[in-house]
Structure formats: structure tokens, C-alpha cells
Scaffold this active site. Structure first.
Site, PDB file in Angstrom:
ATOM      1  CG  HIS A 288      87.138  29.593  71.547  1.00  0.00           C
ATOM      2  ND1 HIS A 288      86.689  28.411  72.088  1.00  0.00           N
ATOM      3  CD2 HIS A 288      86.345  29.845  70.477  1.00  0.00           C
ATOM      4  CE1 HIS A 288      85.668  27.977  71.368  1.00  0.00           C
ATOM      5  NE2 HIS A 288      85.432  28.818  70.392  1.00  0.00           N
TER       6      HIS A 288
ATOM      7  CG  ASP B  26      92.897  28.793  70.310  1.00  0.00           C
ATOM      8  OD1 ASP B  26      92.949  28.226  69.198  1.00  0.00           O
ATOM      9  OD2 ASP B  26      91.844  29.272  70.780  1.00  0.00           O
TER      10      ASP B  26
ATOM     11  CD  GLN C  27      89.138  32.209  64.348  1.00  0.00           C
ATOM     12  OE1 GLN C  27      89.256  32.520  63.169  1.00  0.00           O
ATOM     13  NE2 GLN C  27      88.021  31.694  64.833  1.00  0.00           N
TER      14      GLN C  27
ATOM     15  CE  LYS D  88      87.463  27.885  64.719  1.00  0.00           C
ATOM     16  NZ  LYS D  88      86.041  28.157  64.718  1.00  0.00           N
TER      17      LYS D  88
ATOM     18  CB  CYS E 266      82.816  30.060  71.836  1.00  0.00           C
ATOM     19  SG  CYS E 266      81.535  29.094  71.064  1.00  0.00           S
TER      20      CYS E 266
END
Lengths: 143, 402
Positions: free
Chosen positions: B116, B193, B196, B219, B356
């Protein structure tokens, strides 16, 4: 129920499939403005050639959705040969029409009137206005 | 897991026509989370760490309780959890504090095209300022991160590896544990990261052994405006704050000052208190259902939809082997922004664009993609509705001349 026909008028599809005045020129008499919408990827460049207060030529190129690309083509045809004053009037009326603001209904939008349906799709107003905004930019440049 | 009961917890789903397939951008919020925000504002909506009065004490207790919940959620310790504005701020904190202060022109940073923007641009910035070299891990033919390809770019110069846990466009799960092990052998730190990943899989930072890990509240059923940075205690201890002001300082003199210990030295100003509490409520909600069950269910929905989608002509799917509930696709010859308006007309919310993540969009050599993402509140009926809308959209665009 999906009322997509309101948006995808024949005129729009025609200009999307067969864009007029497409392709940029290398000529310093033309003013060039490039606008990119990084969120959706619409990427449009518009050139205008103004002489003696008249829009002598409008060129455009870029990538994007059908509404964005077709509107650049429709704009070029609509504004070609108009006086700069008239071109500004049409551009203002068009943008105000799209954004549901009051606009001068006396102004002849010609084929650009096909975009009235976009008003029902707020998320797409940007697509239909980006080329016109770029044209506006080319006028600022020439001042 | 009773989907109908779960759906009742989401007030926005009172609109029975709504099909929400954009969880990868932001999840819907259950009433338990919304109520928690209300509870804070109605009952003890005052500042934390400052007031020496009972209400402030309650607010502070609640805020720190949320931190403890987050810590146990990912198997970290209390002082390793920093509350931020979101995963983006968290990842930026790592780059600005650790990156800018530890890297030099002789060092290398490994990133990937799956990242991202929030996990590649901060390192681009570090590279521009320090002169450290940005190195891209080559993706395999499916667009995946593989250990072999990771080994091909890992060198003695590697100081940082910035890698996504789950790709927000392709839905692939990265082999984080192996990457961390190899990176550590070279003395590099790994920033993960997990924006997700956190909503869908159990994260155990001790098992992964990663050095930094970030995720967002919104999220994973939580509020917007709250995110988490996990950092190993010994690393956070040495890292300087990047924002200065109230609550992060210890002693303040005219020309110098000292800082509190982590996590507080990284949390200046009034924090997102209600949002932290809401995140705590979201974690309770997720743990109550069980992340394994959530993952299993969304894979079920994805597999069902993928199978049907594959049968439709003129549909291009970019991640046939996706490991999560994310499907990236296009209708051939139709720009995703044209397509998305059709789905919107059927009250199906989906993402269209770059997500993104322009690097992976460029890697795919497309202008943009459509993305459907599934979560616990979606149903098989919604998958059917989605598939039928895709067919109708394709037919419509064909009929008008696309």
C-alpha cells in the site's frame, strides 16, 4: 432497478468510441494543461489555441472512463470556433448544470447537454468535468 | 456462527438492499462498537492521563484497558502497543523514527510492489533523505512474494524489510515468519503492514518475531481514526519521538526535555480515546466469533463467488489464487469507473481504482481494477446478487457499445 441508460447516452458512447480532436500537437501557440485524478486514474491533457479572441482549436488526450474521455471529445467539438467569451459561458453553464447549481439555460450546450444525466450520479460528476476544468486552465494560462 | 444474528448487529444493514463488498477499504461497524463510543461520550467523556479526578481516572482506565486488549489480541506486551491515527500513521512512525535515525547511504531497504502507498512512500522518503537504497523484491508470475525471491534481494546491506502481511489488491498472504527469520540473520528489522491481516487472521507477534507491525481499527469493525503500532520493546526504547507536545514528555526545561517511556513518548496530545475504546469493543466482537471462523467463512464466500465469476465470459480476474476474501477483476473493455456505477445502481458497494497501491496496478499492467471483498456480514445470497449484477453489467455495457 438500474437506470444506467440515463448516463450512457448514444452521444456519449459515440464520442467514447470515436473521439474527435484527439491527440496533442507540438505547437507553442497552444496552451496545455494536464489534470490527473490520482484516486481513479483519470488522466487528461487539454490544449487550446486561441487567436483574436476565438477558440481556434481544442485538442485532448488521455486515459480514463467513458464519461471522462467522451466529455473531452464533446467539449472540443462544442467549443471549437466559439469566441472565448462564449466558450467561457458554455463552460460555466455546463459545470453549474453538472453540479446542480443555477445556470443560464439560454446558453446552448449543444451535444454537451447529453451529460445532464450525470447529475443523478454524484460520484461521476468529477469524471464529466475534468476535461472542462483543464480547458479552463488553458485560458488562465493564456492571460 | 449465525450470520443472521451477526447481521442484526450492524445497524447499516437495516437497508436490506445494501450489498457491502468493500470491507478491504473499511468494514461496517457493529452496534457494540457504536455503543462503546456513545458510552465514553455520555458517561466519562473527559481527557486521559491528566485529570486527578474520578471521571478522568475512569477514562484513563478504559483507554489503557483497550491497550491491554490490543496487546493480548496480537500476543504483545502492554508497553509495545502505540495508539496512532491509523495503520498509515503507524507505518510512518517506524520510517520517521527508526528509519531516519538508523539508516545511512550504505544501507538497503527492501520493499515490494504489493505494498500500500503507506508502506512504500515513507521508505521512499527515508531513502531520499538518508541515501539508503530502496530495493524491490521481484514478485513471482502470480504477483506473490516468495522466499526465493526474497533471498535474491536480501544482502548484508539490508537494514529494513517493509512487507505487507496481506496484499490489499491481490489478497495474498505473505510468508512473514520466514522473511523475518532470514532478515534477522542479516541483522535487518522487519516492518509488517497488517492492515488487511488483522481483521481476518490470528496474529501472534511472538510467533512471527516481527519487529514492527501495524493495523487500523476501521478495517476490523472498529472506528475510524484509530490504529496500532506494535514495536519490540528494545527497539521502541531506542527510538526518538517524532511528535512533541503534551503528555509525551517527562521533565521540561528551557533548552531540553526528557521523554516518557514507550508507548507514551509516541502519543502526544489528546489521543483518540473514544476510538481506542471502540477498537477494544471490536476486538471483543471478533474474538467472540473467533478469527479462524471468520477466515473460514470469508473463504467460503470467496470460493463460491470466484467459481461463478470464472464462468462468466469477458471477466478478467487478477488473483485467481487469492488466499483471503479479496477478488480483483475487470469487465473486459469496460473501465472500472464505468462498471462501478452499474453496481452502485444495484446498491452494491465495491472499490474501483488503484486501491492506494499504484505499484501493483502498474505491475498488473492495467489502468485500475474492481475489487470485491467479503466479510462476516456477507451472505451467499449477496454473492449471487453480485454475480448476477456482474453479468447484467457486462451485458449492459456491451449493449451500449463498449
Amino acid at each position: 432497478m438500474n437506470n444506467m441508460e440515463v448516463l450512457y447516452r448514444q452521444v456519449i458512447m459515440d464520442h467514447y468510441k470515436n473521439p474527435r480532436n484527439k491527440g496533442l500537437v507540438q505547437d507553442e501557440l497552444y496552451k496545455t494543461i494536464h489534470i490527473k485524478n490520482p484516486t481513479c486514474g483519470d488522466d487528461i491533457t487539454v490544449q487550446s489555441k486561441i487567436s483574436n479572441g476565438v477558440v481556434e482549436d481544442v485538442r485532448h488526450d488521455g486515459t480514463g472512463c467513458s464519461i471522462c474521455c467522451s466529455s473531452a471529445s464533446v467539449m472540443s467539438e462544442t467549443l471549437l470556433g466559439k469566441s472565448v467569451d462564449d466558450a467561457i459561458k458554455i463552460k460555466d453553464a455546463y459545470i453549474n448544470m453538472l453540479t446542480n447549481k443555477e445556470y443560464d439555460e439560454e446558453v446552448e450546450l449543444e451535444e454537451a447537454v447529453a451529460y445532464t444525466g450525470v447529475r443523478k450520479f454524484p460520484a461521476r460528476i468529477k469524471c464529466a468535468s475534468i476535461a472542462w476544468k483543464a480547458f479552463e486552465g488553458t485560458l488562465d494560462e493564456s492571460e | 456462527m449465525d450470520i443472521n444474528n451477526i447481521r442484526k448487529d450492524f445497524p447499516i444493514l437495516e437497508d436490506k438492499t445494501l450489498v457491502y463488498l468493500d470491507t478491504a477499504a473499511s468494514s461496517l461497524k457493529p452496534i457494540q462498537v457504536i455503543d462503546k463510543l456513545d458510552e465514553y461520550y455520555k458517561k466519562y467523556g473527559v481527557n486521559v492521563h491528566r485529570g486527578v479526578y474520578n471521571l478522568s481516572f475512569i477514562a484513563t482506565e478504559q483507554y489503557e484497558k483497550a491497550r491491554r486488549k490490543v496487546a493480548s489480541f496480537i500476543n504483545a506486551t502492554f508497553e509495545e502497543i502505540i495508539f496512532t491515527r491509523g495503520a498509515s500513521s503507524a507505518l510512518n512512525l517506524v520510517a520517521s523514527s527508526y528509519g531516519l535515525n538508523n539508516l545511512t547511504k550504505d544501507d538497503e531497504i527492501i520493499v515490494t510492489e504489493l505494498e500500500h502507498h503507506s508502506h512504500v512512500l515513507p521508505w521512499q522518503n527515508v531513502s531520499n533523505i538518508t541515501g539508503a537504497k530502496l530495493v524491490y523484491l521481484p514478485l513471482d508470475e502470480e504477483g506473490r512474494i516468495t522466499i526465493d525471491n526474497f533471498k535474491s534481494v536480501l544482502t548484508d546491506k539490508t537494514k529494513v524489510v517493509a512487507v505487507t502481511h496481506v496484499s490489499n489488491v491481490m489478497g495474498y498472504i505473505s510468508p512473514i515468519k520466514e522473511i523475518v527469520k532470514l532478515a534477522h540473520e542479516k541483522g535487518a528489522v522487519v516492518s509488517v503492514d497488517a492492515a488487511q491481516a488483522a481483521p481476518h487472521t490470528k496474529i501472534d507477534v511472538i510467533d512471527l518475531d516481527c519487529d514492527f507491525l501495524a493495523f487500523s481499527g476501521h478495517k476490523m469493525l472498529g472506528p475510524t481514526g484509530i490504529g496500532v503500532l506494535f514495536g519490540k520493546k528494545n527497539l521502541l526504547k531506542e527510538m526518538p519521538p517524532i511528535e512533541f507536545g503534551g503528555d509525551m514528555n517527562d521533565n521540561v526545561d528551557k533548552f531540553d526535555a526528557s521523554w516518557k517511556d514507550a508507548p507514551y513518548k509516541f502519543e502526544t496530545g489528546t489521543p483518540p480515546i473514544a476510538e481506542a475504546l471502540g477498537l477494544g469493543a471490536a476486538i471483543d466482537y471478533l474474538e467472540n466469533i473467533g478469527l479462524e471462523n471468520i477466515h473460514k467463512y470469508e473463504i467460503e464466500l470467496k470460493d463460491y463467488t470466484m467459481k461463478k465469476l470464472k464462468e462468466i465470459e469477458d471477466i478478467e480476474i487478477y488473483n485467481l489464487t487469492t488466499d483471503t476474501g479479496i477478488i480483483s477483476f475487470n469487465i473486459k473493455g469496460v473501465h472500472p469507473h464505468d462498471a462501478i456505477t452499474y453496481f452502485d445502481g444495484d446498491n452494491i458497494c465495491m472499490r474501483a481504482g488503484h486501491h492506494c497501491a499504484q505499484l501493483v496496478i502498474k505491475w498488473l499492467e492495467v489502468l485500475a481494477t474492481l475489487r470485491a471483498s467479503f466479510y462476516i456480514y456477507n451472505t451467499i445470497e449477496e454473492c449471487d446478487k453480485f454475480v448476477s449484477s456482474v453479468k447484467q453489467a457486462r451485458d449492459f455495457f456491451k449493449s451500449v457499445g463498449f
